[in-house]
Design an enzyme around this catalytic site. Structure first.
Site, short mmCIF file in Angstrom:
data_model
loop_
_atom_site.label_atom_id
_atom_site.label_comp_id
_atom_site.label_asym_id
_atom_site.label_seq_id
_atom_site.Cartn_x
_atom_site.Cartn_y
_atom_site.Cartn_z
N SER A 93 68.77 46.51 10.98
CA SER A 93 68.83 45.87 9.60
C SER A 93 70.28 46.40 9.15
O SER A 93 71.00 46.06 8.47
CB SER A 93 67.72 46.25 8.80
OG SER A 93 66.65 45.43 8.85
N HIS A 275 56.63 43.32 11.97
CA HIS A 275 56.54 44.61 12.92
C HIS A 275 54.98 45.04 13.04
O HIS A 275 54.66 45.43 14.20
CB HIS A 275 57.34 45.73 12.31
CG HIS A 275 58.78 46.05 12.33
ND1 HIS A 275 59.50 45.95 13.50
CD2 HIS A 275 59.41 45.82 11.42
CE1 HIS A 275 60.51 46.11 13.40
NE2 HIS A 275 60.96 46.03 12.14
#
Length: 383
Positions: A93, A275
């Site tokens: 990210s 995740h």
């Protein structure tokens, strides 16, 4: 037969979107932003919305779970961006957000730095310096990778105290997210950044005293709201502030500057569902993000000068939707608990939205936003 007929028509808009997406993939790369022509007027404001980890499968899962309705279906312009970072085909990210904020590829973990660790000027900083109001909203801590990359410059994304200090001194007009502890109970030093911010013209509010929906911030002061000490709750556990934050934030920033505004909004916890390989978390977080998108679209329609862009930094989980039990049921299946290298969609609505059609590098989004706002800077590098 009538049920199948009705189902067909319910799916028509989304089928059209999927068909358009396939056509875009066949078209190849679009013209770089530095060569693109804007057919209409420039945008006065940009609301840039990032669904962290939100690939096409995450959008599809939310679509089917929500009676086949999403605000994302209302966007007239759709493209795709390529996500790799400078050192990996699979971005994180931090590098993904820095590509958006600075228009450069960098290494995974870098916050507002180039690949050689030089600080890069972000689109938010450029807008601020030209008199635009600026804001950051997230459903994570406000020092998390995506919001941080727009107003901080650090070599590693986990330098949360240092990122908080950068944000506190950035002059950004609006901050909404979690992470209060990095501002007033720091490990790096004894500074109380909240008190420093108050002295520098901020009105500070926290979850301990107020619900965001009950606040109407005055444009006379910069505004920061801390929704949690660390990370905010998930949507399912009771977090409710994201749509309200977009409504409050857009109105506040419009009143802060006659020049216009730049607002970054992150639906942070979609990524966490990927995740965790938790399809329900993905769906709930994506639908909450989609509610915030609806608020942004409504603002843009009324305002007439606002460009809304919605995308993701990467896809998380390698999510696939498979049949489960019956033709009307879907099962969430995952190929990884990390990120993937899949291209992700870009949706655009408003002035200059046509710039976001086609396929391009994630860095091009910076130059397209720059062009849409009419910000001055060096041209984009050759692709």
């Amino acid at each position: 037969m009538s049920k199948l007929y009705n189902s067909y028509w319910q799916n028509l808009n989304f089928r059209a979107f999927l068909a358009y997406s396939a056509l875009v993939l066949l078209m190849g790369s679009c013209t770089p932003a530095k060569e693109a022509q804007v057919s209409g007027k420039k945008a006065r404001n940009i609301i840039f919305m990032v669904g962290d980890g939100m690939g096409l499968s995450q959008i599809s899962a939310a679509f089917y779970a929500n009676s086949q309705k999403l605000a994302l279906q209302q966007f007239p312009h759709v493209g795709f961006h390529k996500t790799p970072s400078s050192n990996d085909l699979i971005t994180d990210s931090a590098a993904g957000a820095t590509a958006f904020s600075c228009g450069v590829k960098t290494y995974n973990g870098a916050i507002g730095l180039t690949a050689d660790s030089t600080a890069c000027t972000t689109i938010l900083e450029m807008a601020r310096d030209e008199g635009f109001a600026t804001g950051l909203i997230a459903t994570s801590t406000i020092v998390h990778a995506t919001p941080a990359a727009f107003a901080a410059h650090q070599p590693i994304r986990v330098f949360h105290d240092q990122i908080a200090a950068d944000l506190a001194g950035s002059g950004v007009d609006l901050l909404i997210g979690g992470g209060k502890r990095y501002f007033d109970r720091r490990e790096a030093d004894d500074r109380n950044l909240l008190e420093e911010m108050r002295k520098n013209g901020y009105f500070i509010a926290t979850y301990l005293d107020f619900e965001l929906a009950d606040l109407v911030p005055s444009p006379a002061s910069k505004f920061a709201y801390f929704a949690a000490d660390k990370h905010p709750l998930t949507k399912e556990a009771g977090r409710e502030y994201l749509p309200a934050a977009v409504r409050t934030g857009a109105a506040f920033l419009r009143s802060r500057s006659k020049k216009g505004f730049f607002l970054l909004v992150e639906g942070s916890q979609i990524d966490w569902g990927g995740h965790a390989n938790d399809g329900n978390l993905i769906v709930n977080e994506t639908l909450d993000f989609d509610d915030a998108v609806r608020i942004a679209l409504n603002f843009a329609r009324r305002d007439g000068e606002t460009l809304v862009i919605v995308t993701a930094d990467h896809e998380s989980g390698g999510l696939a939707l498979a049949r489960s039990g019956s033709p009307q049921e879907l099962e969430h299946q995952f190929t990884t608990n990390g990120h993937t290298a899949a291209m992700v969609p870009v949706f655009a609505f408003g002035p200059s939205a046509e710039l976001f059609d086609g396929i391009y590098e994630n860095t091009e989004i910076f130059y397209k936003m720059q062009l849409a706002l009419g910000l001055s800077s060096s041209p984009a590098p050759e692709p």
